[in-house]
Design an enzyme around this catalytic site. Structure first.
Site, PDB file in Angstrom:
ATOM      1  N   SER A 173      -8.599 -11.833   2.785  1.00  0.00           N
ATOM      2  CA  SER A 173      -7.964 -10.254   2.771  1.00  0.00           C
ATOM      3  C   SER A 173      -9.025  -9.296   2.513  1.00  0.00           C
ATOM      4  CB  SER A 173      -7.264 -10.604   1.173  1.00  0.00           C
ATOM      5  OG  SER A 173      -6.668  -9.465   1.066  1.00  0.00           O
ATOM      6  N   HIS A 214      -6.600 -12.986  -7.545  1.00  0.00           N
ATOM      7  CA  HIS A 214      -7.711 -12.027  -7.013  1.00  0.00           C
ATOM      8  C   HIS A 214      -8.925 -11.989  -7.595  1.00  0.00           C
ATOM      9  CE1 HIS A 214      -8.745  -7.892  -5.493  1.00  0.00           C
ATOM     10  NE2 HIS A 214      -7.524  -7.954  -4.748  1.00  0.00           N
ATOM     11  N   HIS A 242      -8.374 -15.467  -3.277  1.00  0.00           N
ATOM     12  CA  HIS A 242      -9.280 -14.536  -2.225  1.00  0.00           C
ATOM     13  C   HIS A 242     -10.473 -15.009  -2.046  1.00  0.00           C
ATOM     14  CE1 HIS A 242      -6.477 -10.739  -2.262  1.00  0.00           C
ATOM     15  NE2 HIS A 242      -5.987 -11.757  -3.043  1.00  0.00           N
ATOM     16  N   GLY A 300      -3.356  -5.121   4.171  1.00  0.00           N
ATOM     17  CA  GLY A 300      -2.928  -4.073   3.645  1.00  0.00           C
ATOM     18  C   GLY A 300      -2.618  -2.877   4.451  1.00  0.00           C
ATOM     19  N   LYS A 325       2.164  -8.927  -1.940  1.00  0.00           N
ATOM     20  CA  LYS A 325       1.660  -8.940  -3.248  1.00  0.00           C
ATOM     21  C   LYS A 325       1.516  -7.472  -3.631  1.00  0.00           C
ATOM     22  CE  LYS A 325      -3.212  -9.306  -2.850  1.00  0.00           C
ATOM     23  NZ  LYS A 325      -3.470  -8.124  -3.835  1.00  0.00           N
ATOM     24  N   LYS A 372       0.843  -1.286   0.050  1.00  0.00           N
ATOM     25  CA  LYS A 372      -0.008   0.007  -0.009  1.00  0.00           C
ATOM     26  C   LYS A 372       0.897   1.334   0.118  1.00  0.00           C
ATOM     27  CE  LYS A 372      -4.087  -2.181   0.236  1.00  0.00           C
ATOM     28  NZ  LYS A 372      -5.336  -2.015  -0.464  1.00  0.00           N
ATOM     29  N   ASP A 413      -1.402  -4.899  -5.464  1.00  0.00           N
ATOM     30  CA  ASP A 413      -2.521  -4.966  -5.287  1.00  0.00           C
ATOM     31  C   ASP A 413      -3.120  -5.093  -6.841  1.00  0.00           C
ATOM     32  OD1 ASP A 413      -4.962  -4.824  -4.210  1.00  0.00           O
ATOM     33  OD2 ASP A 413      -4.367  -2.968  -2.831  1.00  0.00           O
TER      34      ASP A 413
HETATM   35  C1  3PG Z   1      -6.869  -6.939  -1.366  1.00  0.00           C
HETATM   36  O1  3PG Z   1      -6.354  -7.052  -2.393  1.00  0.00           O
HETATM   37  O2  3PG Z   1      -7.407  -7.694  -0.910  1.00  0.00           O
HETATM   38  C2  3PG Z   1      -7.022  -5.444  -0.811  1.00  0.00           C
HETATM   39  O3  3PG Z   1      -6.299  -4.434  -1.476  1.00  0.00           O
HETATM   40  C3  3PG Z   1      -6.909  -5.275   0.602  1.00  0.00           C
HETATM   41  O4  3PG Z   1      -6.515  -4.203   1.035  1.00  0.00           O
HETATM   42  P1  3PG Z   1      -6.584  -3.889   2.729  1.00  0.00           P
HETATM   43  O5  3PG Z   1      -6.147  -4.892   3.576  1.00  0.00           O
HETATM   44  O6  3PG Z   1      -6.042  -2.380   3.011  1.00  0.00           O
HETATM   45  O7  3PG Z   1      -8.275  -3.683   3.144  1.00  0.00           O
END
Ligand code: 3PG
Length: 409
Positions: free
Chosen positions: A335, A265, A298, A359, A175, A149, A177
């Protein structure tokens, strides 16, 4: 011609693709179910002179159950392409025109099972949950990761620095994004090389870690890009499965030159999974990702966190890890809005065979990325050791800070 209704007849999972739909309609449910079976197999809105009994009997879909707003429709295996593992054609049958039928207010594909002859067309994950664990030398404990991030903005050097700090704090995974691929501020080649150096440095210090490089791009370029990032040192590849298509995951997984796992993802899935009365539930998508060779996927956060969904997400865990299909298991990735205070709740639902990642819950720690990574790792260590997080936090200050900042739920 006979009816598409075969109510009460046994569900035959050996010869049919069996779909469970939830239907909202003002029509009698039998009529709605017949409309779906007809539209998705041999019929249309009117009778047709070209449909004969032989076609109808061999290829017509069969409604075998109606319970309240749920219907079970079986599609003969012969309705599906003999081409090896063709998801586009499968989706056109089980999740195609039916969504637009004017007589239905809503219809949602809740689940699907495939007969062996279709499952056998697919190869499943090349590495799977076990392969990822093996590469990381982490046989049992939950994997714990981060998403770099901000999701866009860091250059290659700072992305690599983030990864190094995260690994130094104990994380096993990181990873890109979903919106980062190959932008000017962070070209994919530079990023992959810089991150590979960071991972090598961590390994030389005794810590194994993977970072998934996002190769989501146009269909005719994605395998080539996956091969390139592998050459540049990527240890894992990421694909946005909904925007790229299932065939993209499959093409990379089945390419013999690809020797690293694929992190999948599901960005954009909410467009059709969120409405409980219309669209496609996550479960059929999870099953298709496993068939197509995703190694990690995910699945949301099991009812906890910013992307929280219903407890139905538990069925996605089973679809990742179950032994009812002839493939390696998929590492379920929890996630979205994760922070140390909710790790215990997630793991209590998921069990230890899971990858938990944060993140904002890492980069937002007041002590920085390394401290944030330590807090996440400590939260995982605590639940793995069966120690309540508040207790564990007494002598783990990074976790204590995180609990104080974001709370425990
Ligand atoms: C993901 O790819 O799952 C999100 O970007 C997660 O981001 P976050 O943990 O800041 O909500």
């Amino acid at each position: 011609m006979d009816s598409y209704l075969h109510l009460g007849e046994p569900v035959d999972q050996d010869k049919y693709v069996v779909c469970k739909y939830r239907v909202t309609t003002d029509l009698p449910m039998e009529k709605a179910a017949e409309a779906i079976a007809a539209e998705q197999s041999t019929g249309t809105w009117t009778g047709i002179s070209t449909l004969n009994t032989e076609i109808f009997n061999s290829l017509g879909a069969r409604v075998v159950d109606i319970s309240g707003d749920q219907i079970i429709v079986e599609f003969p295996a012969e309705d599906f392409s003999i081409e090896v593992g063709a998801v586009p054609q499968i989706l056109s049958v089980i999740a195609g025109n039916l969504f637009g039928l004017g007589a239905l207010k809503g219809v949602r594909l809740e689940d699907v099972t495939f007969p062996k002859e279709i499952l056998d067309q697919f190869k499943g994950p090349k590495f799977g949950a076990d392969g990822i664990r093996k590469a990381l030398d982490r046989p049992e404990k939950p994997l714990v990761g981060t998403i770099v991030k901000p999701k866009i903005g860091l250059d290659a050097k700072n992305t690599a620095k983030y990864v190094y700090e995260a690994g130094s704090g104990g994380l096993t995974n990181s990873k890109d994004d979903e919106t980062l691929v190959d932008q000017k501020f962070c070209p994919i080649e530079d990023r992959t090389i810089a991150v590979a150096e960071a991972l090598d440095r961590l390994e030389s210090e005794g810590h194994k870690m993977m970072h998934a490089i996002n190769v989501s791009t146009r269909g005719d370029k994605i395998v080539e890009l996956a091969e390139k990032v592998q050459e540049w040192g990527a240890r894992e590849i990421m694909v946005d499965v909904i925007t790229c298509g299932f065939g993209a995951v499959q093409a990379i997984a089945e390419d013999p030159s690809i020797k690293v796992p694929i992190h999948v993802h599901r960005t954009m899935h909410g467009a059709f999974t969120k409405d409980p009365l219309h669209g496609v539930a996550m479960l059929p998508l999870t099953k298709l990702v496993r068939m197509c060779g995703g190694d990690a996927l995910h699945i949301g956060t099991l009812g906890v966190g910013k992307m929280s969904g219903s407890t139905k997400e538990d069925s996605n865990l089973t679809a990742c890890l179950g032994s009812d299909v002839p493939y390696r298991t998929v590492m379920p990735v929890c996630s979205g809005g994760v922070y140390p205070g909710i790790v215990e709740d997630i793991v209590k639902k998921s069990g230890f065979n899971v990858q938990i990642q944060a993140g904002g819950g890492v980069a937002g720690h007041p002590g920085g990325v390394r401290a944030g990574a330590m807090a996440m790792s400590q939260a995982v260590d605590a639940v793995y050791a069966g120690i309540p997080k508040e207790e564990y936090a007494k002598d783990h200050k990074e976790l204590a800070t995180a609990l104080e900042m974001w709370g425990s739920k």
